[in-house]
Design a protein around this motif. Structure first.
Motif, PDB file in Angstrom:
ATOM      1  N   ASP A 223       0.833  -1.208   0.000  1.00  8.68           N
ATOM      2  CA  ASP A 223       0.000   0.000   0.000  1.00  8.68           C
ATOM      3  C   ASP A 223       0.864   1.254   0.000  1.00  8.68           C
ATOM      4  O   ASP A 223       0.551   2.252  -0.659  1.00  8.68           O
ATOM      5  N   SER A 224       1.941   1.225   0.748  1.00  8.86           N
ATOM      6  CA  SER A 224       2.800   2.412   0.852  1.00  8.86           C
ATOM      7  C   SER A 224       3.543   2.697  -0.444  1.00  8.86           C
ATOM      8  O   SER A 224       3.886   3.844  -0.734  1.00  8.86           O
ATOM      9  N   LYS A 225       3.805   1.642  -1.233  1.00  4.35           N
ATOM     10  CA  LYS A 225       4.535   1.811  -2.486  1.00  4.35           C
ATOM     11  C   LYS A 225       3.615   1.867  -3.697  1.00  4.35           C
ATOM     12  O   LYS A 225       3.993   2.378  -4.755  1.00  4.35           O
ATOM     13  N   ALA A 226       2.421   1.285  -3.565  1.00  4.22           N
ATOM     14  CA  ALA A 226       1.403   1.266  -4.624  1.00  4.22           C
ATOM     15  C   ALA A 226       1.797   0.404  -5.827  1.00  4.22           C
ATOM     16  O   ALA A 226       1.188   0.522  -6.894  1.00  4.22           O
ATOM     17  N   TYR A 227       2.787  -0.453  -5.646  1.00  2.00           N
ATOM     18  CA  TYR A 227       3.109  -1.409  -6.710  1.00  2.00           C
ATOM     19  C   TYR A 227       3.865  -2.584  -6.097  1.00  2.00           C
ATOM     20  O   TYR A 227       4.410  -2.489  -4.992  1.00  2.00           O
ATOM     21  N   PHE A 228       3.882  -3.695  -6.810  1.00  2.00           N
ATOM     22  CA  PHE A 228       4.719  -4.845  -6.458  1.00  2.00           C
ATOM     23  C   PHE A 228       4.833  -5.741  -7.680  1.00  2.00           C
ATOM     24  O   PHE A 228       4.181  -5.516  -8.713  1.00  2.00           O
ATOM     25  N   TRP A 229       5.683  -6.759  -7.576  1.00  2.00           N
ATOM     26  CA  TRP A 229       5.890  -7.720  -8.653  1.00  2.00           C
ATOM     27  C   TRP A 229       5.342  -9.074  -8.206  1.00  2.00           C
ATOM     28  O   TRP A 229       5.760  -9.604  -7.173  1.00  2.00           O
ATOM     29  N   ALA A 230       4.410  -9.626  -8.967  1.00  2.00           N
ATOM     30  CA  ALA A 230       3.821 -10.926  -8.653  1.00  2.00           C
ATOM     31  C   ALA A 230       4.579 -12.008  -9.423  1.00  2.00           C
ATOM     32  O   ALA A 230       4.595 -11.999 -10.661  1.00  2.00           O
ATOM     33  N   VAL A 231       5.227 -12.923  -8.696  1.00  2.00           N
ATOM     34  CA  VAL A 231       6.003 -13.996  -9.314  1.00  2.00           C
ATOM     35  C   VAL A 231       5.125 -15.239  -9.353  1.00  2.00           C
ATOM     36  O   VAL A 231       4.819 -15.825  -8.307  1.00  2.00           O
ATOM     37  N   THR A 232       4.724 -15.648 -10.541  1.00  2.61           N
ATOM     38  CA  THR A 232       3.813 -16.787 -10.675  1.00  2.61           C
ATOM     39  C   THR A 232       4.528 -18.078 -11.029  1.00  2.61           C
ATOM     40  O   THR A 232       3.939 -19.149 -10.934  1.00  2.61           O
ATOM     41  N   GLU A 233       5.790 -17.984 -11.463  1.00  8.82           N
ATOM     42  CA  GLU A 233       6.584 -19.189 -11.696  1.00  8.82           C
ATOM     43  C   GLU A 233       8.046 -18.860 -11.459  1.00  8.82           C
ATOM     44  O   GLU A 233       8.567 -17.867 -11.973  1.00  8.82           O
ATOM     45  N   ALA A 234       8.705 -19.702 -10.667  1.00 11.90           N
ATOM     46  CA  ALA A 234      10.117 -19.496 -10.356  1.00 11.90           C
ATOM     47  C   ALA A 234      10.845 -20.828 -10.372  1.00 11.90           C
ATOM     48  O   ALA A 234      10.277 -21.874 -10.044  1.00 11.90           O
ATOM     49  N   GLN A 235      12.103 -20.787 -10.759  1.00 14.32           N
ATOM     50  CA  GLN A 235      12.976 -21.951 -10.694  1.00 14.32           C
ATOM     51  C   GLN A 235      13.843 -21.834  -9.449  1.00 14.32           C
ATOM     52  O   GLN A 235      14.648 -20.915  -9.327  1.00 14.32           O
ATOM     53  N   ILE A 236      13.667 -22.756  -8.512  1.00 14.97           N
ATOM     54  CA  ILE A 236      14.430 -22.725  -7.269  1.00 14.97           C
ATOM     55  C   ILE A 236      15.758 -23.444  -7.497  1.00 14.97           C
ATOM     56  O   ILE A 236      15.783 -24.599  -7.935  1.00 14.97           O
ATOM     57  N   LEU A 237      16.860 -22.774  -7.187  1.00 16.30           N
ATOM     58  CA  LEU A 237      18.189 -23.336  -7.386  1.00 16.30           C
ATOM     59  C   LEU A 237      18.789 -23.883  -6.096  1.00 16.30           C
ATOM     60  O   LEU A 237      19.464 -24.914  -6.107  1.00 16.30           O
ATOM     61  N   GLU A 238      18.549 -23.187  -5.001  1.00 14.84           N
ATOM     62  CA  GLU A 238      19.159 -23.588  -3.731  1.00 14.84           C
ATOM     63  C   GLU A 238      18.468 -22.870  -2.590  1.00 14.84           C
ATOM     64  O   GLU A 238      17.729 -21.907  -2.781  1.00 14.84           O
ATOM     65  N   VAL A 239      18.740 -23.360  -1.385  1.00 19.54           N
ATOM     66  CA  VAL A 239      18.301 -22.707  -0.152  1.00 19.54           C
ATOM     67  C   VAL A 239      19.540 -22.481   0.695  1.00 19.54           C
ATOM     68  O   VAL A 239      20.317 -23.406   0.926  1.00 19.54           O
ATOM     69  N   SER A 240      19.729 -21.234   1.125  1.00 23.77           N
ATOM     70  CA  SER A 240      20.924 -20.888   1.900  1.00 23.77           C
ATOM     71  C   SER A 240      20.559 -20.492   3.322  1.00 23.77           C
ATOM     72  O   SER A 240      19.520 -19.868   3.557  1.00 23.77           O
ATOM     73  N   VAL A 241      21.419 -20.857   4.248  1.00 21.85           N
ATOM     74  CA  VAL A 241      21.349 -20.307   5.594  1.00 21.85           C
ATOM     75  C   VAL A 241      22.036 -18.943   5.545  1.00 21.85           C
ATOM     76  O   VAL A 241      23.141 -18.809   5.018  1.00 21.85           O
ATOM     77  N   VAL A 242      21.342 -17.909   6.053  1.00 19.27           N
ATOM     78  CA  VAL A 242      21.854 -16.532   6.005  1.00 19.27           C
ATOM     79  C   VAL A 242      21.550 -15.836   7.324  1.00 19.27           C
ATOM     80  O   VAL A 242      20.764 -16.316   8.143  1.00 19.27           O
ATOM     81  N   LEU A 243      22.175 -14.681   7.508  1.00 24.93           N
ATOM     82  CA  LEU A 243      21.850 -13.863   8.674  1.00 24.93           C
ATOM     83  C   LEU A 243      20.505 -13.183   8.502  1.00 24.93           C
ATOM     84  O   LEU A 243      19.659 -13.206   9.391  1.00 24.93           O
ATOM     85  N   PHE A 244      20.297 -12.551   7.339  1.00 20.45           N
ATOM     86  CA  PHE A 244      19.053 -11.841   7.057  1.00 20.45           C
ATOM     87  C   PHE A 244      18.606 -12.167   5.639  1.00 20.45           C
ATOM     88  O   PHE A 244      19.394 -12.050   4.699  1.00 20.45           O
ATOM     89  N   GLY A 245      17.346 -12.540   5.507  1.00 14.48           N
ATOM     90  CA  GLY A 245      16.792 -12.796   4.192  1.00 14.48           C
ATOM     91  C   GLY A 245      15.792 -11.728   3.813  1.00 14.48           C
ATOM     92  O   GLY A 245      15.225 -11.053   4.671  1.00 14.48           O
ATOM     93  N   ALA A 246      15.575 -11.560   2.509  1.00 14.38           N
ATOM     94  CA  ALA A 246      14.582 -10.588   2.061  1.00 14.38           C
ATOM     95  C   ALA A 246      13.193 -10.996   2.521  1.00 14.38           C
ATOM     96  O   ALA A 246      12.342 -10.155   2.774  1.00 14.38           O
ATOM     97  N   ASN A 247      12.944 -12.294   2.619  1.00 16.02           N
ATOM     98  CA  ASN A 247      11.693 -12.799   3.180  1.00 16.02           C
ATOM     99  C   ASN A 247      11.966 -13.199   4.621  1.00 16.02           C
ATOM    100  O   ASN A 247      12.755 -14.103   4.896  1.00 16.02           O
ATOM    101  N   GLU A 248      11.296 -12.522   5.550  1.00 13.18           N
ATOM    102  CA  GLU A 248      11.580 -12.728   6.970  1.00 13.18           C
ATOM    103  C   GLU A 248      10.985 -14.019   7.534  1.00 13.18           C
ATOM    104  O   GLU A 248      11.404 -14.481   8.595  1.00 13.18           O
ATOM    105  N   LEU A 249      10.018 -14.587   6.849  1.00 15.17           N
ATOM    106  CA  LEU A 249       9.318 -15.745   7.394  1.00 15.17           C
ATOM    107  C   LEU A 249      10.033 -17.028   7.006  1.00 15.17           C
ATOM    108  O   LEU A 249       9.482 -17.921   6.363  1.00 15.17           O
TER     109      LEU A 249
END
Length: 282
Positions: A223-249
């Motif tokens: 709402d604050s930005k009034a736009y976003f990108w909807a990803v309807t198909e993605a190719q997953i390559l890997e999962v990493s353990v990190v300190l901070f991720g863009a997705n917090e959940l």
């Protein structure tokens, strides 16, 4: 690296930039591996008190011999990503976007998914073996302290066997419950610009907004930005353990030691039931 959008003084200027460059932006997003490597804003998350875990220090747990001598293993289950969460780049993974990637078997007959650390694409960064991806619909309030009209969401989950011989530091962090977040490395296959614009030339993007906005968990962000990108198909390559991720959940769900192999050893109950040996004839 991610594609970043410049800051503009007005939404009209922002919308004009997006409208003019949408094809170039989408092409750039599709052209590179995406790493969720920035956390610049979002909800403050209250982590679960403790994941369900049976680590080396748990009481009454029989450790396999290799765990006692080093070279141990820990089974982990983690949230790799969450559909509907608008991340720090205003990308929203739409439910089922990862289905094709989960089901694909490569030409070698193996799923090319890796459990890494810090999105380092090298064999030295592998921390877990035989990772697998699957989805599960979860009740958000069971795991996270967030306010949203969305009560349930689809989680992308990874299970993996973390090996002490691969990376003893990461192994110890999982064992000590010090891993807080994870991040997916991916390539975008299909994504759409969604804009909350009433301009006639933005009709297509407004339709995308109306279609995908109801699935967004953290609506105050979009709402604050009034736009976003909807990803309807993605190719997953890997999962990493990190300190901070863009997705917090992306917390740890559970950790446990693999079950010890005791097939060649009779149980105490079986031993007690066996008649004592004797030299006397029956």
């Amino acid at each position: 690296m991610r594609v970043t959008i410049p800051e503009f003084a007005t939404k009209e200027e922002l919308f004009a930039h997006l409208r003019t460059n949408v094809k170039k932006i989408i092409a750039a997003k599709k052209s590179m591996p995406i790493k969720s490597d920035d956390l610049s804003f979002g909800y403050a998350i209250k982590r679960p008190a403790e994941p369900v875990r049976l680590g080396r220090k748990a009481a009454n747990v029989a450790l396999p011999k290799d765990a006692e001598d080093g070279g141990g293993e820990i089974e982990v289950e983690v949230f790799a990503n969450m559909a509907g969460w608008c991340d720090s780049y205003l990308d929203v993974m739409i439910k089922d976007n990862w289905n094709k990637s989960i089901n694909d078997i490569g030409a070698s007959g193996q799923k090319l998914i890796y459990h890494l650390k810090n999105h380092d694409y090298s064999t030295d960064a592998i921390v877990g073996k035989d990772p697998s991806l699957y989805t599960r619909d979860i009740v958000l309030s069971d795991y996270f302290n967030i306010k949203s009209d969305i009560k349930k969401a689809q989680a992308l989950i990874m299970s993996s066997t973390v090996c002490e011989d691969y990376d003893c530091k990461v192994y110890q962090l999982y064992e000590d419950n010090q891993v807080k977040q994870h991040s997916i490395g991916l390539r975008y296959v299909k994504l759409y610009l969604c804009m909350n614009s009433d301009e006639p030339e933005d009709t297509q993007y407004k339709e995308n907004w109306d279609k995908y906005y109801p699935q967004v968990i953290n609506k105050d962000k979009v709402d604050s930005k009034a736009y976003f990108w909807a990803v309807t198909e993605a190719q997953i390559l890997e999962v990493s353990v990190v300190l901070f991720g863009a997705n917090e959940l992306t917390t740890v769900i559970s950790t446990s030691l693999p079950e010890a192999d005791t097939e060649d050893e009779p149980s105490a109950e079986d031993t007690q039931q066996q008649p004592p040996k004797t030299d006397e004839p029956p």
